[in-house]
Write an enzyme that holds these catalytic residues in place. Sequence first.
Site, PDB file in Angstrom:
ATOM      1  N   ARG A 181      -5.030  21.891 -10.252  1.00 16.12           N
ATOM      2  CA  ARG A 181      -3.986  21.185  -9.822  1.00 16.12           C
ATOM      3  C   ARG A 181      -2.591  21.754 -10.418  1.00 16.12           C
ATOM      4  NH1 ARG A 181      -4.651  14.725 -10.966  1.00 16.12           N
ATOM      5  NH2 ARG A 181      -2.704  14.793  -9.533  1.00 16.12           N
ATOM      6  N   CYS A 240       1.471  14.044 -16.699  1.00 16.76           N
ATOM      7  CA  CYS A 240       0.015  14.371 -15.789  1.00 16.76           C
ATOM      8  C   CYS A 240       0.546  14.139 -14.353  1.00 16.76           C
ATOM      9  CB  CYS A 240      -1.012  13.466 -16.469  1.00 16.76           C
ATOM     10  SG  CYS A 240      -0.521  11.683 -16.657  1.00 16.76           S
TER      11      CYS A 240
END
Length: 276
Positions: A181, A240
């Site tokens: 990611r 995050c």
Amino acid sequence: MQNLSPIIEVDELMQISENQNLRIFDVRTGSNAKENYIKKHLEYSVFVDLNSDLAEIDDPKNGGRHPLPTFEDFIKTLGKLGIDKNSHVVIYDDKNGANAAARFWWMLRAVGHKNVQVLNGGLQVAQNQNYPLSSVEEYYPETKYISDYQDWQLPQVWINDVKKASQDSDSMIVDVRESQRFDGIMEPIDLVAGHIPNAQNFPFIDNLDEKGLFKSPEVLRNLYSELFDNYEKSKIIFHCGSGVTACHSLLALDYAGFDIPNLYVGSWSEWSRNEI
């Protein structure tokens, strides 16, 4: 209670399971979280919903996918859950504490509640160690939580602060998402793949050993000492996807004896909708 470890082991929880002030919470997530909780959870544990109890979801462009509720609303939620200032709170989820368990821990610490711990290994390890399970939905009697504060007490930053940090070589932005990611190879949740400029990738999974348990405080301290070398504490930012899993790394840092650094709650879910 002073110097309480932020992590509690399954056998330690068993030893205190009959304590009157103990409050255990199941903070698993996912589309069937509540149904799965009812099917099987640790005995006496009460379900907490990430979306409705630990976040105030509105517009991801302004605050990300899981923005914090107001301080006042969270205090009311604590009372509804049966938590007061004397409660010993133990939290777990089904992802080794990596998801909403760590977020709930951070939020409790941020309102000044020190007597709170995350169960090492979560549901799976407790089950493997024969902790008593239940399929009865649990509740604690409502209380009134009285905080000594009127606002969050742990350090946070907002998107404008992160914008400055992204252009400052003296700042450290830590992205705890998995490397694919971060590298923009895949993005299963947010609209755009990639990462914040000047960010470094330190996946939260590196806090855990091969059994899904937190590495020892000594090992974690060595890992993060290397990462933090030469950075001022006030210039370190963790994030995050939506300000939930980042708390797992803040928990690991606290466990390792570091001061808890800045949390960017909006995280990639907010940044990617504004700054790309």
